[in-house]
Every structure is written in structure tokens, then in C-alpha cells.
Design a protein around this motif. Structure first.
Motif, PDB file in Angstrom:
ATOM      1  N   GLY A  84     -10.658  11.105 -41.028  1.00 51.87           N
ATOM      2  CA  GLY A  84      -9.875   9.877 -40.883  1.00 51.87           C
ATOM      3  C   GLY A  84      -9.774   9.397 -39.451  1.00 51.87           C
ATOM      4  N   LEU A  87     -11.265  11.384 -36.554  1.00 48.47           N
ATOM      5  CA  LEU A  87     -12.718  11.321 -36.419  1.00 48.47           C
ATOM      6  C   LEU A  87     -13.095  10.171 -35.478  1.00 48.47           C
ATOM      7  CD1 LEU A  87     -15.557  12.131 -37.293  1.00 48.47           C
ATOM      8  CD2 LEU A  87     -15.255  10.811 -39.350  1.00 48.47           C
ATOM      9  N   PHE A  88     -12.387   9.045 -35.607  1.00 47.87           N
ATOM     10  CA  PHE A  88     -12.676   7.890 -34.754  1.00 47.87           C
ATOM     11  C   PHE A  88     -12.257   8.167 -33.309  1.00 47.87           C
ATOM     12  CE2 PHE A  88     -12.775   6.224 -38.987  1.00 47.87           C
ATOM     13  CZ  PHE A  88     -13.836   5.338 -38.951  1.00 47.87           C
ATOM     14  N   LEU A  91     -15.025  10.177 -31.831  1.00 52.95           N
ATOM     15  CA  LEU A  91     -16.169   9.333 -31.465  1.00 52.95           C
ATOM     16  C   LEU A  91     -15.896   8.610 -30.153  1.00 52.95           C
ATOM     17  CD1 LEU A  91     -17.141   7.758 -34.929  1.00 52.95           C
ATOM     18  CD2 LEU A  91     -18.354   9.536 -33.681  1.00 52.95           C
ATOM     19  N   LEU A 229     -14.080  -0.140 -32.902  1.00 56.25           N
ATOM     20  CA  LEU A 229     -14.210   0.426 -34.250  1.00 56.25           C
ATOM     21  C   LEU A 229     -12.900   1.070 -34.689  1.00 56.25           C
ATOM     22  CD1 LEU A 229     -16.366   0.980 -36.436  1.00 56.25           C
ATOM     23  CD2 LEU A 229     -16.767   3.172 -35.338  1.00 56.25           C
ATOM     24  N   GLN A 232     -10.390  -1.555 -35.522  1.00 58.07           N
ATOM     25  CA  GLN A 232     -10.702  -2.164 -36.833  1.00 58.07           C
ATOM     26  C   GLN A 232     -10.274  -1.224 -37.959  1.00 58.07           C
ATOM     27  OE1 GLN A 232     -14.942  -2.812 -36.495  1.00 58.07           O
ATOM     28  NE2 GLN A 232     -14.683  -4.992 -36.168  1.00 58.07           N
ATOM     29  N   TYR A 233     -10.495   0.089 -37.742  1.00 63.38           N
ATOM     30  CA  TYR A 233     -10.125   1.072 -38.757  1.00 63.38           C
ATOM     31  C   TYR A 233      -8.613   1.102 -38.947  1.00 63.38           C
ATOM     32  CZ  TYR A 233      -9.371   5.608 -40.969  1.00 63.38           C
ATOM     33  OH  TYR A 233      -8.964   6.597 -41.814  1.00 63.38           O
ATOM     34  N   SER A 236      -6.997  -1.635 -41.009  1.00 66.12           N
ATOM     35  CA  SER A 236      -7.071  -1.580 -42.472  1.00 66.12           C
ATOM     36  C   SER A 236      -6.244  -0.437 -43.068  1.00 66.12           C
ATOM     37  CB  SER A 236      -8.523  -1.476 -42.933  1.00 66.12           C
ATOM     38  OG  SER A 236      -9.140  -0.382 -42.324  1.00 66.12           O
ATOM     39  N   THR A 237      -5.736   0.466 -42.192  1.00 66.72           N
ATOM     40  CA  THR A 237      -4.860   1.511 -42.729  1.00 66.72           C
ATOM     41  C   THR A 237      -3.418   1.021 -42.667  1.00 66.72           C
ATOM     42  OG1 THR A 237      -4.540   2.550 -40.593  1.00 66.72           O
ATOM     43  CG2 THR A 237      -6.370   3.361 -41.906  1.00 66.72           C
ATOM     44  N   LYS A 238      -2.580   1.724 -43.367  1.00 62.66           N
ATOM     45  CA  LYS A 238      -1.181   1.279 -43.364  1.00 62.66           C
ATOM     46  C   LYS A 238      -0.405   1.904 -42.221  1.00 62.66           C
ATOM     47  CE  LYS A 238      -0.964   0.306 -48.278  1.00 62.66           C
ATOM     48  NZ  LYS A 238      -2.237   0.774 -48.800  1.00 62.66           N
TER      49      LYS A 238
ATOM     50  N   LEU B 129     -22.314   3.655 -38.946  1.00 55.87           N
ATOM     51  CA  LEU B 129     -21.588   3.278 -37.734  1.00 55.87           C
ATOM     52  C   LEU B 129     -21.962   4.245 -36.615  1.00 55.87           C
ATOM     53  CD1 LEU B 129     -18.027   2.693 -39.231  1.00 55.87           C
ATOM     54  CD2 LEU B 129     -19.606   0.933 -38.438  1.00 55.87           C
ATOM     55  N   SER B 136     -22.153  -1.606 -35.193  1.00 52.80           N
ATOM     56  CA  SER B 136     -20.767  -1.864 -35.603  1.00 52.80           C
ATOM     57  C   SER B 136     -20.710  -2.206 -37.089  1.00 52.80           C
ATOM     58  CB  SER B 136     -20.212  -3.035 -34.790  1.00 52.80           C
ATOM     59  OG  SER B 136     -20.920  -4.195 -35.138  1.00 52.80           O
ATOM     60  N   ALA B 137     -19.493  -2.417 -37.585  1.00 47.24           N
ATOM     61  CA  ALA B 137     -19.288  -2.751 -39.001  1.00 47.24           C
ATOM     62  C   ALA B 137     -20.015  -4.055 -39.354  1.00 47.24           C
ATOM     63  CB  ALA B 137     -17.804  -2.863 -39.280  1.00 47.24           C
ATOM     64  N   ASP B 138     -20.075  -4.989 -38.411  1.00 47.43           N
ATOM     65  CA  ASP B 138     -20.746  -6.280 -38.675  1.00 47.43           C
ATOM     66  C   ASP B 138     -22.237  -6.073 -38.941  1.00 47.43           C
ATOM     67  OD1 ASP B 138     -18.301  -7.252 -38.077  1.00 47.43           O
ATOM     68  OD2 ASP B 138     -18.818  -7.889 -36.033  1.00 47.43           O
ATOM     69  N   GLU B 166     -21.454  10.575 -38.354  1.00 45.57           N
ATOM     70  CA  GLU B 166     -21.499   9.105 -38.387  1.00 45.57           C
ATOM     71  C   GLU B 166     -21.412   8.598 -39.838  1.00 45.57           C
ATOM     72  OE1 GLU B 166     -23.660  10.946 -36.682  1.00 45.57           O
ATOM     73  OE2 GLU B 166     -23.979  10.119 -34.666  1.00 45.57           O
ATOM     74  N   GLN B 168     -19.876  10.132 -42.238  1.00 47.39           N
ATOM     75  CA  GLN B 168     -18.477  10.335 -42.638  1.00 47.39           C
ATOM     76  C   GLN B 168     -17.588   9.224 -42.061  1.00 47.39           C
ATOM     77  OE1 GLN B 168     -18.078  12.226 -45.199  1.00 47.39           O
ATOM     78  NE2 GLN B 168     -16.763  13.851 -44.427  1.00 47.39           N
ATOM     79  N   ALA B 169     -17.820   8.876 -40.791  1.00 49.50           N
ATOM     80  CA  ALA B 169     -17.024   7.810 -40.165  1.00 49.50           C
ATOM     81  C   ALA B 169     -17.206   6.511 -40.940  1.00 49.50           C
ATOM     82  CB  ALA B 169     -17.443   7.621 -38.705  1.00 49.50           C
ATOM     83  N   TYR B 172     -15.176   6.797 -44.165  1.00 50.77           N
ATOM     84  CA  TYR B 172     -13.736   6.590 -43.951  1.00 50.77           C
ATOM     85  C   TYR B 172     -13.422   5.108 -43.733  1.00 50.77           C
ATOM     86  CZ  TYR B 172     -12.592  11.538 -43.619  1.00 50.77           C
ATOM     87  OH  TYR B 172     -12.394  12.854 -43.912  1.00 50.77           O
ATOM     88  N   PHE B 173     -14.293   4.470 -42.963  1.00 47.73           N
ATOM     89  CA  PHE B 173     -14.071   3.058 -42.626  1.00 47.73           C
ATOM     90  C   PHE B 173     -14.070   2.199 -43.902  1.00 47.73           C
ATOM     91  CE2 PHE B 173     -15.089  -1.131 -41.032  1.00 47.73           C
ATOM     92  CZ  PHE B 173     -14.394  -1.191 -39.831  1.00 47.73           C
ATOM     93  N   GLU B 176     -11.025   3.024 -46.358  1.00 44.03           N
ATOM     94  CA  GLU B 176      -9.727   2.411 -46.028  1.00 44.03           C
ATOM     95  C   GLU B 176      -9.699   0.941 -46.418  1.00 44.03           C
ATOM     96  OE1 GLU B 176      -6.890   3.555 -45.338  1.00 44.03           O
ATOM     97  OE2 GLU B 176      -7.627   5.611 -45.215  1.00 44.03           O
ATOM     98  N   LYS B 177     -10.809   0.255 -46.178  1.00 44.26           N
ATOM     99  CA  LYS B 177     -10.893  -1.176 -46.545  1.00 44.26           C
ATOM    100  C   LYS B 177     -10.734  -1.314 -48.065  1.00 44.26           C
ATOM    101  CE  LYS B 177     -12.339  -3.067 -42.524  1.00 44.26           C
ATOM    102  NZ  LYS B 177     -11.523  -4.016 -41.794  1.00 44.26           N
ATOM    103  N   ARG B 179      -9.357   0.861 -50.215  1.00 42.09           N
ATOM    104  CA  ARG B 179      -8.016   1.266 -50.682  1.00 42.09           C
ATOM    105  C   ARG B 179      -7.015   0.136 -50.472  1.00 42.09           C
ATOM    106  NH1 ARG B 179      -8.848   6.418 -48.063  1.00 42.09           N
ATOM    107  NH2 ARG B 179      -9.827   7.747 -49.615  1.00 42.09           N
ATOM    108  N   SER B 180      -7.185  -0.605 -49.369  1.00 48.19           N
ATOM    109  CA  SER B 180      -6.242  -1.697 -49.114  1.00 48.19           C
ATOM    110  C   SER B 180      -6.387  -2.782 -50.185  1.00 48.19           C
ATOM    111  CB  SER B 180      -6.441  -2.276 -47.707  1.00 48.19           C
ATOM    112  OG  SER B 180      -7.708  -2.870 -47.619  1.00 48.19           O
TER     113      SER B 180
END
Lengths: 246, 216
Positions: A84, A87-88, A91, A229, A232-233, A236-238, B129, B136-138, B166, B168-169, B172-173, B176-177, B179-180
């Protein structure tokens, strides 16, 4: 001649058909760049010990040029996988070292700090203070440690109530009301940062602002993608986006 | 350069002609060496084979590449390569619209298709990523994926990115998007391969297999 050292992988990048270019952060030799031949082959013997980030390895490499050849990489301790948000953060730390550390410039202190931070990220969610300490250690190693108890020009000690601005490459200077768009810090906060009192959320926040501007100065205009990044992560989390930003 | 003597002119012409020949042939050899897994030696063999023994085949290859280049593009939904606006997998009525499997590369999609057990749709990222490489995500089209998740059709997203840090990252990214948007998120299982013997597995894979064990 084979050289052995403990270390972490900072970054891997595919190279030719079956190999990787690996950036290693080693304990005894600093950042080392190696070719890991055949590591991308699915049937490779080495594949069993795939090169992963945030895992301590015993590396063996050889070579006379700047680009070494990786001979062996064995995991030497229990793998702590980061997940989660952490990890970021990992990085981010890797990108920081990748951009700021010179190649073949060993520092056992930075290695020990990185080792401790990665272990901490693997086990604890409250990593902010440790991350700030590591950033300060890195700045000091680069020769731009923050001097937060005296003014750079006069040598006067910092007063608790007084406001200051930090001029990168020089030090603290009393804040003059005429100067605009400057980051301003209160003396008491600066002394608390000097003492690394990051348990206090306010101090940690101020430290983050100050250290971030010092790191940006070191990066000389280069933007850290991992920071974007991470934000941005978090968006989107709460979770509270004020906690733990890089 | 005034060349008055016809003999000189002929000599020069023959030189240029020779040079041109070599140039075209060597360019073909260089171009064929662009393929993954093909070195100079193999590309030379390929060029000689095409020009000497299979000129018709060479014409067909050339025409196929031309046609593919002009007609094949990314699917507007899953980004897999297709000659239609929407690929055949996305168009298929037999496939579940409620499940999307996210993969890093087109080869991963083909591998899962070959397995034959997944009957939903896909989304191809073409990478993962990687802050140090500036990806990036874009760059991975995650916005397009989120748009599709928002339309209400999708109930589950299966993230099948590689089990690298990478990968895994990226997982996760995206998780989360998703789940929201209140979408069920699952990750493909990792551990002991079918037919694998524990003795030959590395410590990391075994640890993971033990940690993510299932009720039996």
C-alpha cells in the motif's frame, strides 16, 4: 576478481533479450551499476532469486569497467514486502537515492539508514519521523546538511519567537517583511526539527516543507515522479492526505 | 564536378550502383535486426533467404506489414491490438461484462486466453508504474480504465500485473481507484506452480505461498 557486498536493488531495467541493467545500492561500494545476464529468462537458474526491490541481498559482481557483471544475488534475510502507501514511500526513497547519490561513492551511514527505514516501512505504519530523519541524513551526507540553530551571516543563535527563512546553500536568515513568496519558519519549530522531534505532527509538517525545499534544491529542477504518484495514490484512498506525504 | 571523359563517368556510375546495392541490402539487414531475438547474423540470413529463395513470400510479408500498420490499432475499450474500433473479445456477447482482468502486456492477455478459464474482458496497460523511468498513471491509460469502471457494468476487477515491486505498486494504485468506486478488487494468486516441487522453490515464493494459503 569477484567483489562481494550486501546491498539492495534500487532499480532494474530490461536490457537486451534476457538481461537486466541493475542499479545496486551496496554497503561497501555505494551505488553500483551491473548487467544481470540471463535474469529475465524464465528457465534461468538465477530466476529463482529474482531481483526485487526492498530485499537485502548478498551480491557478487565482477568487472573492470563502470558497468559491472552481476555474478550472483542471494537474499540474505527474511523478505519484508512493503504494501500500500508504504510501497509508494519506498519508491520515493529509491528515486531519491537514484538521483542524488553518485556512483561508487560508499557510505555505510546512508546504507544503515536505508536498511533501517526499509525494515521500518515493512513493519510499521507510522514511518513519517523515520523518513524525515533519513532525508536529513542524506542531505548531510551530500554536504548540504541543514544548520538550524544559528543564523548563517551573523552567527547569532536562533530565537524561539523570531521568524526565519532558509536560503539553500547558505543557511538561516532573519525574515524581512519586504521579501515575498518566501517560506518562513518560526525559530522554535526549527530547533525542534534540529532535535528531530517528529512525534509532534506540527513539527513533522514544518520539517516536511523545509526538507522538501532542500531536496528540490539538490535536484536542481528535476521533478520526482514518485512524489506525484504517491500524491495521486493518496488522493484515491480515504486516508488523511496530510499524513505521511513525501 | 565536370566529368568529361565517358570512361570516368561509367566508372563513377558503377561505383554508385555498387554502393546503392550495398546500401539497400545492408539497410534491410539492419531493419530485420530490429525484431526481438534477432541479431545481425540471423537478419543477414533472413534477408538473403527472402531475396534469393522466397521473393514472393517477401512481397507478402511486406504487404502484410503495410496493411497491419494502416489498419491495426488499439481497441477503444481494452487497448489490445485490433483491426476494428472495438476488439473481438470486447464485442463478444458470450463474455461477462462484469469482470475485467488488468494485464501489463498483450502477451499476458494471450497467455490467459490460452489458459481458457477466464471469460470476462481485459484491459492492457502496456507497462507498469515506474517513477525512475518516468512512467506515470497517464502513460498506462489508467484514466480510460477508471472511466469504464464508472459506467456501472463492471462488478469485479482482477489485477493480473506481474509480481514485481513495480507490478505490485501498479496493482495497489488501480485497486484504490476501483475500491473508491465500490468495485470488488481481486489479485491473481501467487505461489507454487502446478507440478512444482517445493524443494526447488525460492524462499520468497514459499513465504508468499504460506502467507496467502487457502482453506482446504
Amino acid at each position: 576478481m569477484n567483489i562481494e557486498s550486501k546491498g539492495f536493488v534500487l532499480h532494474t531495467r530490461p536490457y537486451k533479450e534476457t538481461s537486466f541493467l541493475v542499479d545496486i545500492f551496496s554497503e561497501n561500494h555505494g551505488r553500483v551499476r551491473c548487467v544481470a545476464k540471463g535474469y529475465r529468462r524464465s528457465t534461468s537458474r538465477q530466476r529463482a532469486e529474482s531481483l526485487s526491490l526492498f530485499v537485502p541481498y548478498n551480491f557478487t559482481w565482477r568487472g573492470k569497467n563502470d558497468l559491472k557483471t552481476l555474478v550472483n544475488a542471494e537474499t540474505c534475510e527474511m523478505n519484508l514486502s512493503l504494501s500500500g502507501e508504504r510501497l509508494f514511500v519506498g519508491l520515493y526513497v529509491n528515486e531519491l537515492l537514484y538521483n542524488l547519490l553518485a556512483i561508487y561513492d560508499p557510505s555505510k551511514e546512508i546504507y544503515a539508514g536505508y536498511f533501517e527505514l526499509v525494515n521500518f516501512l515493512g513493519t510499521s505504519a507510522r514511518y513519517n519521523g523515520k523518513l524525515r530523519c533519513f532525508e536529513l541524513l542524506l542531505l548531510e551526507y551530500l554536504g548540504y546538511g541543514l544548520v538550524l540553530d544559528i543564523e548563517y551571516e551573523s552567527g547569532n543563535t536562533i530565537e524561539l519567537e523570531k521568524k526565519y527563512e532558509y536560503l539553500h546553500g547558505y543557511g538561516l536568515s532573519p525574515f524581512e517583511s519586504q521579501s515575498e513568496n518566501r517560506d518562513v519558519y518560526v525559530g522554535a519549530d526549527l530547533l525542534a526539527i534540529q532535535d528531530q522531534r517528529f512525534d509532534d505532527i506540527h513539527i513533522e509538517k514544518v520539517a516536511r516543507r523545509l526538507i522538501r525545499s532542500a531536496i528540490d534544491y539538490q535536484l536542481d529542477g528535476k521533478l520526482l515522479n514518485s512524489r506525484k504518484l504517491y500524491q495521486q495514490y493518496l488522493a484515491s484512498t480515504k486516508s488523511d492526505s496530510n499524513i505521511g506525504q513525501c | 564536378m565536370g566529368l568529361k571523359c565517358p570512361q570516368d563517368s561509367n566508372f563513377l556510375f558503377s561505383l554508385v550502383f555498387e554502393y546503392m546495392q550495398e546500401h539497400i541490402l545492408s539497410k534491410l539487414v539492419d531493419d530485420l535486426a530490429r525484431f526481438p531475438g534477432i541479431g545481425k547474423k540471423t537478419s543477414q540470413r533472413m534477408a538473403i533467404h527472402l531475396l534469393n529463395k522466397d521473393r514472393k513470400g517477401a512481397e507478402e510479408i511486406s504487404a502484410s506489414i503495410q496493411e497491419a500498420l494502416s489498419k491495426v490499432r488499439k481497441c477503444g475499450r481494452c487497448r489490445a491490438l485490433t483491426e476494428f474500433d472495438i476488439c473481438s473479445i470486447c464485442q463478444s456477447e458470450k463474455r461477462s461484462k462484469s469482470k475485467i482482468c488488468v494485464v501489463e502486456n498483450l502477451q499476458d492477455l494471450y497467455a490467459i486466453e490460452q489458459g481458457g478459464s477466464f471469460r470476462g474482458r481485459y484491459f492492457v496497460l502496456y507497462g507498469h508504474l515506474s517513477p525512475i523511468d518516468g512512467i506515470s498513471a497517464d502513460d498506462l491509460g489508467i484514466d480510460l480504465l477508471i472511466d469504464q469502471l464508472s459506467n456501472g457494468e463492471v462488478q469485479e476487477i482482477i489485477i493480473a500485473t506481474n509480481l514485481t515491486v513495480e507490478g505490485q505498486a501498479t496493482a495497489y494504485f488501480i485497486a484504490e481507484k476501483a475500491r473508491s468506486l465500490d468495485i470488488t478488487v481481486s489479485r491473481i494468486a501467487h505461489g507454487v506452480p502446478v507440478g512444482g516441487e517445493l524443494e526447488y522453490l525460492d524462499g520468497n515464493t514459499l513465504n508468499l505461498a504460506i502467507e496467502t494459503r487457502q482453506g482446504f
